[in-house]
Design a protein around this motif. Sequence first.
Motif, PDB file in Angstrom:
ATOM      1  N   LEU C 125       5.389  24.126  81.347  1.00 45.67           N
ATOM      2  CA  LEU C 125       6.082  24.635  82.524  1.00 45.67           C
ATOM      3  C   LEU C 125       6.915  23.538  83.186  1.00 45.67           C
ATOM      4  CD1 LEU C 125       3.480  27.069  84.111  1.00 45.67           C
ATOM      5  CD2 LEU C 125       5.674  27.633  83.072  1.00 45.67           C
ATOM      6  N   GLU C 126       6.387  22.303  83.158  1.00 43.62           N
ATOM      7  CA  GLU C 126       7.174  21.189  83.693  1.00 43.62           C
ATOM      8  C   GLU C 126       8.434  20.984  82.869  1.00 43.62           C
ATOM      9  OE1 GLU C 126       4.506  17.852  83.867  1.00 43.62           O
ATOM     10  OE2 GLU C 126       3.300  18.906  85.395  1.00 43.62           O
ATOM     11  N   GLN C 127       8.285  21.088  81.543  1.00 49.08           N
ATOM     12  CA  GLN C 127       9.438  20.873  80.658  1.00 49.08           C
ATOM     13  C   GLN C 127      10.594  21.820  80.974  1.00 49.08           C
ATOM     14  OE1 GLN C 127       7.327  21.303  76.940  1.00 49.08           O
ATOM     15  NE2 GLN C 127       7.801  19.199  76.372  1.00 49.08           N
ATOM     16  N   PRO C 173      26.050  33.821  84.396  1.00 47.77           N
ATOM     17  CA  PRO C 173      26.604  32.545  83.919  1.00 47.77           C
ATOM     18  C   PRO C 173      25.738  31.348  84.305  1.00 47.77           C
ATOM     19  CG  PRO C 173      28.309  33.853  84.963  1.00 47.77           C
ATOM     20  CD  PRO C 173      27.027  34.586  85.183  1.00 47.77           C
ATOM     21  N   LEU C 174      25.193  31.393  85.506  1.00 44.97           N
ATOM     22  CA  LEU C 174      24.363  30.281  85.954  1.00 44.97           C
ATOM     23  C   LEU C 174      23.104  30.172  85.087  1.00 44.97           C
ATOM     24  CD1 LEU C 174      24.334  28.177  88.277  1.00 44.97           C
ATOM     25  CD2 LEU C 174      22.829  29.759  89.508  1.00 44.97           C
ATOM     26  N   GLY C 175      22.435  31.292  84.881  1.00 45.20           N
ATOM     27  CA  GLY C 175      21.220  31.331  84.068  1.00 45.20           C
ATOM     28  C   GLY C 175      21.518  30.871  82.646  1.00 45.20           C
ATOM     29  N   ARG C 176      22.661  31.290  82.136  1.00 52.61           N
ATOM     30  CA  ARG C 176      23.055  30.937  80.770  1.00 52.61           C
ATOM     31  C   ARG C 176      23.247  29.432  80.640  1.00 52.61           C
ATOM     32  NH1 ARG C 176      27.928  34.426  78.754  1.00 52.61           N
ATOM     33  NH2 ARG C 176      26.341  35.952  79.273  1.00 52.61           N
ATOM     34  N   GLN C 177      23.990  28.869  81.601  1.00 54.87           N
ATOM     35  CA  GLN C 177      24.265  27.438  81.556  1.00 54.87           C
ATOM     36  C   GLN C 177      22.976  26.635  81.686  1.00 54.87           C
ATOM     37  OE1 GLN C 177      27.284  26.490  80.621  1.00 54.87           O
ATOM     38  NE2 GLN C 177      26.184  24.547  80.323  1.00 54.87           N
ATOM     39  N   GLU C 178      22.098  27.079  82.592  1.00 56.72           N
ATOM     40  CA  GLU C 178      20.836  26.360  82.780  1.00 56.72           C
ATOM     41  C   GLU C 178      20.012  26.356  81.502  1.00 56.72           C
ATOM     42  OE1 GLU C 178      20.036  27.015  87.564  1.00 56.72           O
ATOM     43  OE2 GLU C 178      18.957  28.227  86.113  1.00 56.72           O
ATOM     44  N   MET C 179      20.009  27.497  80.830  1.00 56.99           N
ATOM     45  CA  MET C 179      19.239  27.635  79.594  1.00 56.99           C
ATOM     46  C   MET C 179      19.795  26.691  78.526  1.00 56.99           C
ATOM     47  SD  MET C 179      16.808  29.736  78.405  1.00 56.99           S
ATOM     48  CE  MET C 179      16.138  30.054  76.786  1.00 56.99           C
ATOM     49  N   LEU C 182      19.123  23.102  79.314  1.00 61.21           N
ATOM     50  CA  LEU C 182      17.707  22.836  79.096  1.00 61.21           C
ATOM     51  C   LEU C 182      17.420  22.555  77.620  1.00 61.21           C
ATOM     52  CD1 LEU C 182      14.949  22.792  80.456  1.00 61.21           C
ATOM     53  CD2 LEU C 182      14.809  25.253  80.106  1.00 61.21           C
ATOM     54  N   VAL C 183      17.970  23.396  76.753  1.00 60.92           N
ATOM     55  CA  VAL C 183      17.741  23.202  75.317  1.00 60.92           C
ATOM     56  C   VAL C 183      18.357  21.880  74.860  1.00 60.92           C
ATOM     57  CG1 VAL C 183      18.160  24.120  73.012  1.00 60.92           C
ATOM     58  CG2 VAL C 183      17.583  25.675  74.874  1.00 60.92           C
ATOM     59  N   ALA C 184      19.554  21.601  75.347  1.00 58.00           N
ATOM     60  CA  ALA C 184      20.217  20.350  74.972  1.00 58.00           C
ATOM     61  C   ALA C 184      19.375  19.156  75.433  1.00 58.00           C
ATOM     62  CB  ALA C 184      21.616  20.296  75.582  1.00 58.00           C
ATOM     63  N   ASP C 185      18.851  19.270  76.638  1.00 57.60           N
ATOM     64  CA  ASP C 185      18.022  18.228  77.230  1.00 57.60           C
ATOM     65  C   ASP C 185      16.744  18.000  76.418  1.00 57.60           C
ATOM     66  OD1 ASP C 185      18.110  16.536  79.430  1.00 57.60           O
ATOM     67  OD2 ASP C 185      16.434  17.637  80.349  1.00 57.60           O
ATOM     68  N   PRO C 191      12.247  15.994  68.623  1.00 62.15           N
ATOM     69  CA  PRO C 191      13.037  16.229  67.404  1.00 62.15           C
ATOM     70  C   PRO C 191      13.104  17.725  67.084  1.00 62.15           C
ATOM     71  CG  PRO C 191      10.848  15.440  66.829  1.00 62.15           C
ATOM     72  CD  PRO C 191      10.899  15.487  68.316  1.00 62.15           C
ATOM     73  N   LEU C 192      13.909  18.473  67.836  1.00 67.35           N
ATOM     74  CA  LEU C 192      13.979  19.922  67.637  1.00 67.35           C
ATOM     75  C   LEU C 192      15.191  20.302  66.798  1.00 67.35           C
ATOM     76  CD1 LEU C 192      13.287  21.466  71.159  1.00 67.35           C
ATOM     77  CD2 LEU C 192      11.879  21.730  69.117  1.00 67.35           C
ATOM     78  N   THR C 193      14.979  21.248  65.902  1.00 66.21           N
ATOM     79  CA  THR C 193      16.095  21.856  65.199  1.00 66.21           C
ATOM     80  C   THR C 193      16.381  23.176  65.901  1.00 66.21           C
ATOM     81  OG1 THR C 193      15.284  20.894  63.152  1.00 66.21           O
ATOM     82  CG2 THR C 193      16.877  22.692  62.955  1.00 66.21           C
TER      83      THR C 193
END
Lengths: 288, 267, 279
Positions: C125-127, C173-179, C182-185, C191-193
């Motif tokens: 949840l922190e992540q 758009p906001l939710g999309r960008q945050e998501m 987050l994945v990029a972060d 090491p995620l694919t």
Amino acid sequence: MAITFKGVTYDYQAGTPMSFSALKNIDLTVPDGDYLAVIGHTGSGKSTLVQHMNALLKPTSGSVTIGEREITSQTNNKDLKPLRKEVGMVFQFPEHQLFEETVKKDIMFGPMNFGKNEVEADQLADQMIDIVGLPENTADRSPFELSGGQMRRVAIAGVLAMQPRVLILDEPTAGLDPQGRTEMMAMFNRLHQEQGLTIILVTHQMEDVANYAKHVLVMDHGEAAKYGTAEEVFTDVEWLRANNLDLPIATQFAHQLTQRGANFTTVPLTTAELAQELARQLGGKRHE
Amino acid sequence: MNKLIFGRYLPMNSWVHRLDPRDKLTLSFFFFILVFMANNWETYLLLSIVTLFSIWMSKIPWHFFFRGIRPLIWLIIFTVLLQLFFSPAGSHVYWQWGPFLITQFGIVNSAYVFMRFLLIIAMSTLLTLTTQPLDLANGIESLMAPLKIVHFPVETTAMMLSIALRFVPTLMDETETIMNAQRARGVDFGSGSIMKQIKTVIPLLVPLFVSAFNHAEDLSVAMEARGYQPDTPRTHYRQLVWHRQDTISWGFYIVVFIGLLALRQLP
Amino acid sequence: MAEIINVKNLSYAYQEDDPKLALDNVSFSVNDGEWIAIVGHNGSGKSTLAKSLNGILVPDEGEIFINQEKLTDETVWHIRDEIGMIFQNPENQFVGSTVADDVAFGLENHQVNHDEMVRRVQTALEQVGMSDFADHEPSKLSGGQKQRVALAGVLVLEPKIIILDESTSMLDPLGRQEMLDLVADLRQQYPLTVLSITHDINEAAQADRLLVMDDGQLVTEADPRDIFEKSQQLVEMGLDVPFSSQLAMELKKLGVAVPDHYLTNQEMEAWVWQSLSKG
């Protein structure tokens, strides 16, 4: 048919511990033939606002005047039908409202509820199938066999077949692919241009606001935070940023250039407007 | 529809809210037995006081609670009237018309039926208002655990129950949206002749079923993707812990039980 | 770099005698740590492909190797541990009655003991920045928040691969960008694919490589930049034309000489500013 809000407040679950105000003291006039975009975050009160426009919700206090009809908290639920015929409403993911055995029957459902006979409704359905761009052979198929995008068109045809004078669209293109989105917005604009349909569009797509809307209303925590033409609203970049709202991408691009030192006489809202302004400044002589 | 609170959960933080769901489930069940043991006005008075006390302990506002169960009153009154008019003769007859007769026995009996209904509804409303659906499901699973011996699929049943409960608010929202969408297409829900009203059910139920099936299909894929296999053992994130106040509450009800036994003996 | 996904000659039909294949001889491989975007029209077979990768759908022909392990009836449960999937509709993947319960669902299935479960749920949840919402019910969350919970529910099982099956398409758009941020972060830290199925041009632009599907076939496989140059074809692929390409087209129409190759929005801005300053 104009729609006027006077001091409208709406409380959800009034009188319970869960009560909260979804709309706070809204004053608004939508003139006949307008194209109004309502923007704002999820939960800012956009959907609650538009549901007052065909009396699906009644104000807790204040009044909404739709054409000649005034709706207040005291208004009786009976005889709202004539009003609902005039104000058509396309909900979010409207394909979830389909229920008939065939596409055509589903489109005929609305007009027949509003007093059209079978022959008239049948004709209207044929007309609408054409307008929304469904293949003709879909008319006698079950709506549940169609693709998601086609189901959406059936649902919209069902609302258009009521021949409303005002059309409320609550995020009509959510979940469609880019091509479907463009086609659908162009179709609504044709109806607005050719038949003088008043359109109220709830959206997160700032490109659509920039391309089509005459007026923009920004909702924030149940309040009408900003109202004006698209140019007026999108000029206040800092305010929009502070409220986490998007700009049309062309406007944003121009703003970025302004920060570097460029000058724009008007705020470009669309890519075409931006290109014209840039071409002028870059000395694209053929344009002048 | 918003006014009906039967079966809903009201998030608050009271003594009753914090009780173990197993405690609340067994207590409610025990209370229902007590209700059927009541046989005179003194016993009903005792149980009414217990009910009012339990509601008071839950800190749920009185007006909210009673307005919420008011819609169910019609159901109760209907049953009471049946009882009143059709109870057998044998005691003093006050009034008779054809098969209808009002007797002394009928009046007393229907008053008891009224109380029984009211107490049971009040207590079960209190149970759901103060217990999160998932805790209820966990409590039921835990109480049903002995059934595993006879190969009853306790875990799968509990999973089904908790998912059903999880989707109640979702489906309620969807019902409202679909009703609004059909209203906008000219449907009058709840007016006109019976035939007309039955017809309005179809544009509501078909989309609702379609939606429920879609939810189920997607959900089963998502669950499988996250490693869910039916009928295999799972651990539980929510641990049920029996606290001192759970024992205390049971102690209180035992006292009530003894009091009831005593009051039953009254003439 | 090691190959983490290898798909060989995959074919699949929804009905047995259906001549139209949902997947038609699809082969590709993905390296460990890559971000792949799969694009194509609705109905081109993208989601069918995604659902084959973790054995939800069983292909009629072909083989799938995840982390060198062949996908079979025996290995399917192990392979599902390595692949986390996030679906389109946030409502339909929320199993638990609260945020924390939902995140714990996968751990419960893997019979993780209670103490470890509490710790891992908290970390997950922190992540995704949803710790404050642990006790919230799904009906109280926005679509974007629900998808972040779904992401936490997947991360908690420490997968090697995350598949985003149009998981941003129903968000604002906001939710999309945050998501996406987050994945990029997360990819910076672990090491995620990532395999993302999308119509969103910004999401596709974040990828290292684009796979373009059409009619069940894998038609193109290329760097996003190479594909974005072909503006006309993008719409046919179910994508939008990037803003920078649209602007370049409009400028060309007005007689301005713009570079022929694809520029990102930032590069375009730099180029315009440079040209303006020169004048």
